[in-house]
Design a protein around this motif. Structure first.
Motif, PDB file in Angstrom:
ATOM      1  N   LEU A 221       0.841  -1.202   0.000  1.00 10.99           N
ATOM      2  CA  LEU A 221       0.000   0.000   0.000  1.00 10.99           C
ATOM      3  C   LEU A 221       0.878   1.255   0.000  1.00 10.99           C
ATOM      4  N   ALA A 222       1.935   1.223   0.814  1.00 11.72           N
ATOM      5  CA  ALA A 222       2.831   2.392   0.867  1.00 11.72           C
ATOM      6  C   ALA A 222       3.452   2.662  -0.498  1.00 11.72           C
ATOM      7  N   GLN A 223       3.815   1.605  -1.191  1.00 11.22           N
ATOM      8  CA  GLN A 223       4.528   1.767  -2.454  1.00 11.22           C
ATOM      9  C   GLN A 223       3.645   2.329  -3.572  1.00 11.22           C
ATOM     10  N   ILE A 224       2.320   2.183  -3.438  1.00 12.17           N
ATOM     11  CA  ILE A 224       1.415   2.777  -4.437  1.00 12.17           C
ATOM     12  C   ILE A 224       1.666   4.287  -4.519  1.00 12.17           C
ATOM     13  N   CYS A 225       1.952   4.877  -3.349  1.00 12.83           N
ATOM     14  CA  CYS A 225       1.986   6.343  -3.246  1.00 12.83           C
ATOM     15  C   CYS A 225       3.058   6.993  -4.114  1.00 12.83           C
ATOM     16  N   TYR A 226       4.209   6.335  -4.284  1.00 12.16           N
ATOM     17  CA  TYR A 226       5.242   7.024  -5.063  1.00 12.16           C
ATOM     18  C   TYR A 226       5.011   6.965  -6.566  1.00 12.16           C
ATOM     19  N   TYR A 227       4.135   6.086  -7.027  1.00 14.94           N
ATOM     20  CA  TYR A 227       3.768   6.128  -8.451  1.00 14.94           C
ATOM     21  C   TYR A 227       2.967   7.406  -8.733  1.00 14.94           C
ATOM     22  N   PHE A 228       2.069   7.746  -7.821  1.00 17.05           N
ATOM     23  CA  PHE A 228       1.322   9.008  -7.965  1.00 17.05           C
ATOM     24  C   PHE A 228       2.288  10.196  -7.890  1.00 17.05           C
ATOM     25  N   GLU A 229       3.229  10.114  -6.956  1.00 16.13           N
ATOM     26  CA  GLU A 229       4.197  11.203  -6.789  1.00 16.13           C
ATOM     27  C   GLU A 229       4.996  11.420  -8.085  1.00 16.13           C
ATOM     28  N   ALA A 230       5.308  10.333  -8.773  1.00 15.21           N
ATOM     29  CA  ALA A 230       6.058  10.452 -10.026  1.00 15.21           C
ATOM     30  C   ALA A 230       5.234  11.208 -11.066  1.00 15.21           C
ATOM     31  N   VAL A 231       3.979  10.788 -11.226  1.00 18.09           N
ATOM     32  CA  VAL A 231       3.140  11.417 -12.245  1.00 18.09           C
ATOM     33  C   VAL A 231       2.921  12.896 -11.912  1.00 18.09           C
ATOM     34  N   ALA A 232       2.794  13.202 -10.619  1.00 23.20           N
ATOM     35  CA  ALA A 232       2.587  14.591 -10.205  1.00 23.20           C
ATOM     36  C   ALA A 232       3.746  15.492 -10.637  1.00 23.20           C
ATOM     37  N   GLN A 233       4.930  14.925 -10.789  1.00 21.50           N
ATOM     38  CA  GLN A 233       6.084  15.741 -11.160  1.00 21.50           C
ATOM     39  C   GLN A 233       6.257  15.885 -12.673  1.00 21.50           C
ATOM     40  N   LEU A 258       0.731  -1.561 -10.362  1.00 24.63           N
ATOM     41  CA  LEU A 258      -0.521  -2.005 -10.980  1.00 24.63           C
ATOM     42  C   LEU A 258      -1.716  -1.578 -10.121  1.00 24.63           C
ATOM     43  N   LEU A 259      -1.545  -1.597  -8.802  1.00 16.99           N
ATOM     44  CA  LEU A 259      -2.619  -1.119  -7.916  1.00 16.99           C
ATOM     45  C   LEU A 259      -2.849   0.383  -8.127  1.00 16.99           C
ATOM     46  N   ALA A 260      -1.769   1.127  -8.363  1.00 13.07           N
ATOM     47  CA  ALA A 260      -1.908   2.562  -8.643  1.00 13.07           C
ATOM     48  C   ALA A 260      -2.731   2.755  -9.916  1.00 13.07           C
ATOM     49  N   LYS A 261      -2.459   1.943 -10.920  1.00 12.76           N
ATOM     50  CA  LYS A 261      -3.230   2.025 -12.171  1.00 12.76           C
ATOM     51  C   LYS A 261      -4.696   1.659 -11.924  1.00 12.76           C
ATOM     52  N   SER A 262      -4.912   0.657 -11.097  1.00 11.28           N
ATOM     53  CA  SER A 262      -6.300   0.241 -10.851  1.00 11.28           C
ATOM     54  C   SER A 262      -7.070   1.320 -10.083  1.00 11.28           C
ATOM     55  N   LEU A 263      -6.365   2.178  -9.346  1.00 10.04           N
ATOM     56  CA  LEU A 263      -7.020   3.310  -8.675  1.00 10.04           C
ATOM     57  C   LEU A 263      -7.383   4.413  -9.657  1.00 10.04           C
ATOM     58  N   GLY A 264      -6.791   4.363 -10.859  1.00  6.14           N
ATOM     59  CA  GLY A 264      -7.107   5.358 -11.874  1.00  6.14           C
ATOM     60  C   GLY A 264      -5.906   6.163 -12.350  1.00  6.14           C
ATOM     61  N   LEU A 265      -4.725   5.886 -11.830  1.00  7.77           N
ATOM     62  CA  LEU A 265      -3.551   6.620 -12.296  1.00  7.77           C
ATOM     63  C   LEU A 265      -3.306   6.279 -13.771  1.00  7.77           C
ATOM     64  N   PRO A 266      -3.153   7.316 -14.624  1.00  4.54           N
ATOM     65  CA  PRO A 266      -2.986   7.018 -16.049  1.00  4.54           C
ATOM     66  C   PRO A 266      -1.599   6.456 -16.365  1.00  4.54           C
ATOM     67  N   VAL A 267      -1.530   5.159 -16.620  1.00  2.33           N
ATOM     68  CA  VAL A 267      -0.271   4.541 -17.049  1.00  2.33           C
ATOM     69  C   VAL A 267      -0.609   3.685 -18.266  1.00  2.33           C
ATOM     70  N   LYS A 268       0.051   3.938 -19.395  1.00  2.00           N
ATOM     71  CA  LYS A 268      -0.244   3.192 -20.627  1.00  2.00           C
ATOM     72  C   LYS A 268       0.141   1.736 -20.487  1.00  2.00           C
ATOM     73  N   ARG A 269       1.377   1.495 -20.032  1.00  2.00           N
ATOM     74  CA  ARG A 269       1.767   0.111 -19.780  1.00  2.00           C
ATOM     75  C   ARG A 269       2.957   0.039 -18.839  1.00  2.00           C
ATOM     76  N   PHE A 270       3.107  -1.150 -18.258  1.00  2.00           N
ATOM     77  CA  PHE A 270       4.225  -1.418 -17.374  1.00  2.00           C
ATOM     78  C   PHE A 270       5.191  -2.386 -18.056  1.00  2.00           C
TER      79      PHE A 270
END
Ligand SMILES: *Cc1c(COP(=O)(O)O)cnc(C)c1O
Length: 428
Positions: A221-233, A258-270
């Protein structure tokens, strides 16, 4: 949040239980019953927030029924006390640097949040003993995460002489509530001692044994957060063309993405990048799960041939009705890793073997108009010897390492003998 055991869907637990227990029956992994999703306007608003506020909102979507927003923010403030900057490497590729925490690897995010959550869900009177075996990185993250916490004693076993001298300094010089034991044996011997301790019911009760296992749901769960942080930058126009490459061993980091993507973060592919331990890329190619014997590589934190978190990846694809064939996965051998590190160096970016693997596959896979991010999972100085040799230049030690390099080791020595460990644990 309710979670179910992937091996027996009838076993359901709360987040608190999952944090304390780690694994379910038959060593089954816990997986969220509900998969929350944000509206795209929510996501846009969240991308404007600061790291900790945004992370509180993300995690509240999962565990808001078990922890107040106030508590969650305070604990995230304590856990995420360092940045995760995106550094541009070329026009269309950047690195998300996850190594600015106290032990210079991304494992600090999960380790520190898990420490906060374990403390939160435990009775304040209860004495907890965290017992764990390490071959290097995890021990350091766990030791620093729990350092100074009341009612928590941490005992870490490691194979004497088999971890790098700098790694040893990083977690065996802390003292206080952190006890380290150099075991006369290999990593398997350490793991077997830990296992024997957990099988000893009386001992488990007497000292409140708890593991700081890497499959603990709080880490993901903690690790989901830095994917959002990346996109924010990223600049707005890059946000919808994003490809993320993840250096993978146990596949926890990829699962979080992948959990970040399932929350709605726009990621084309991993892209799931591995070293020669290529069970997953082979599986995606021929649909046969055939782990080979684990081989030692330059990227040793990814020397895993039976990735623990893979069942979670499959479950998420199933639940979201995504197609596994859309996951790109490939492996990179040590020679190509060395070459990738030199190429990155000539682009003005010093990297270490894990991130270099992710960069290499990203560069080969990226299409026109896309933007690529690869995860920088460890600081190059953590792999000082190999990085200096491959790049032919000296590295400067960051303060976290430099300030411990001259301290003396506080480790106890022990034979690989369970009665000795039992005696040690029962002694105050
Ligand atoms: C642990 C680790 C990895 C692998 O992460 P997983 O979540 O196990 O896939 C990659 N790089 C470094 C430096 C690590 O310490």
């Amino acid at each position: 949040m309710k979670l179910y055991n992937l091996k027996d869907h009838n076993e359901q637990v709360s987040f608190s239980q999952a944090v304390k227990q780690g694994l379910g029956k038959q060593q089954g992994l816990f997986f969220p019953l509900e998969l929350p999703e944000f509206e795209s306007t929510d996501i846009d608003n969240m991308l404007e927030m600061d790291f900790v506020s945004r992370s509180s909102k993300i995690l509240a979507a999962f565990i808001g029924d078990e922890i107040t927003h106030q508590q969650l923010s305070e604990r995230l403030n304590a856990a995420f006390s360092f940045p995760a900057p995106v550094k541009r490497v070329t026009d269309d590729i950047a690195c998300l640097e996850l190594f600015h925490g106290p032990t210079l690897a991304f494992k600090d995010f999960g380790g520190r949040f898990m420490a906060q959550m374990l403390q939160y869900v435990s009775d304040s009177e209860e004495q907890i003993t965290i017992l764990t075996a390490t071959s290097g990185d995890t021990g350091a993250a766990v030791a620093h995460a729990f350092y100074g916490m009341e009612n928590v004693r941490v005992v870490i076993l490691y194979p004497q002489g088999k971890i790098s001298p700098l790694q040893e300094k990083l977690f065996c010089t802390l003292g206080g509530n952190i006890q380290t034991i150099a075991v006369d044996g290999d990593f398997d011997a350490c793991q077997s001692l830990v296992k024997q301790a957990f099988d000893d019911e009386a001992l488990r009760k007497a000292v409140g044994l708890n593991s700081a296992n890497s499959i603990n749901i709080s880490r993901l769960l903690a690790q989901i957060c830095y994917y959002f942080e990346a996109v924010a930058q990223l600049p707005q126009e890059r946000r919808n063309q994003l490809v993320i490459s993840v250096p993978s061993g146990n596949f926890g980091d990829l699962t979080a993405g992948l959990l970040a993507k399932s929350l709605g973060l726009p990621v084309k592919r991993f892209i799931a990048a591995t070293n020669a331990n290529d069970t997953v890329p082979r599986f995606l190619k021929n649909n046969e799960w055939q782990p080979n014997k684990t081989v030692a590589t330059l990227s040793n934190a990814m020397d895993v041939s039976q990735p623990n978190n893979w069942p979670r990846v499959e479950e998420l694809y199933r639940r979201k009705t995504w197609r596994l064939s859309e996951l790109v996965s490939a492996s990179v051998n040590d020679d190509t890793t060395r070459r990738a590190m030199r190429e990155l160096n000539s682009l003005g970016y010093i990297s270490e073997p894990h991130a270099a693997i992710a960069w290499r596959l990203l560069r080969d896979n990226l299409q026109d108009g896309e933007f690529g991010l690869f995860l920088g999972t460890a600081h190059p100085a953590k792999f000082k010897e190999s990085v200096e040799e491959i790049l032919g230049q000296q590295l400067v030690l960051p303060p976290a390492l430099a300030e411990r390099a001259d301290l003396s080791l506080l480790s106890h020595q022990m034979a690989a003998d369970f009665s000795a460990l039992r005696h040690f644990l029962l002694k105050k």
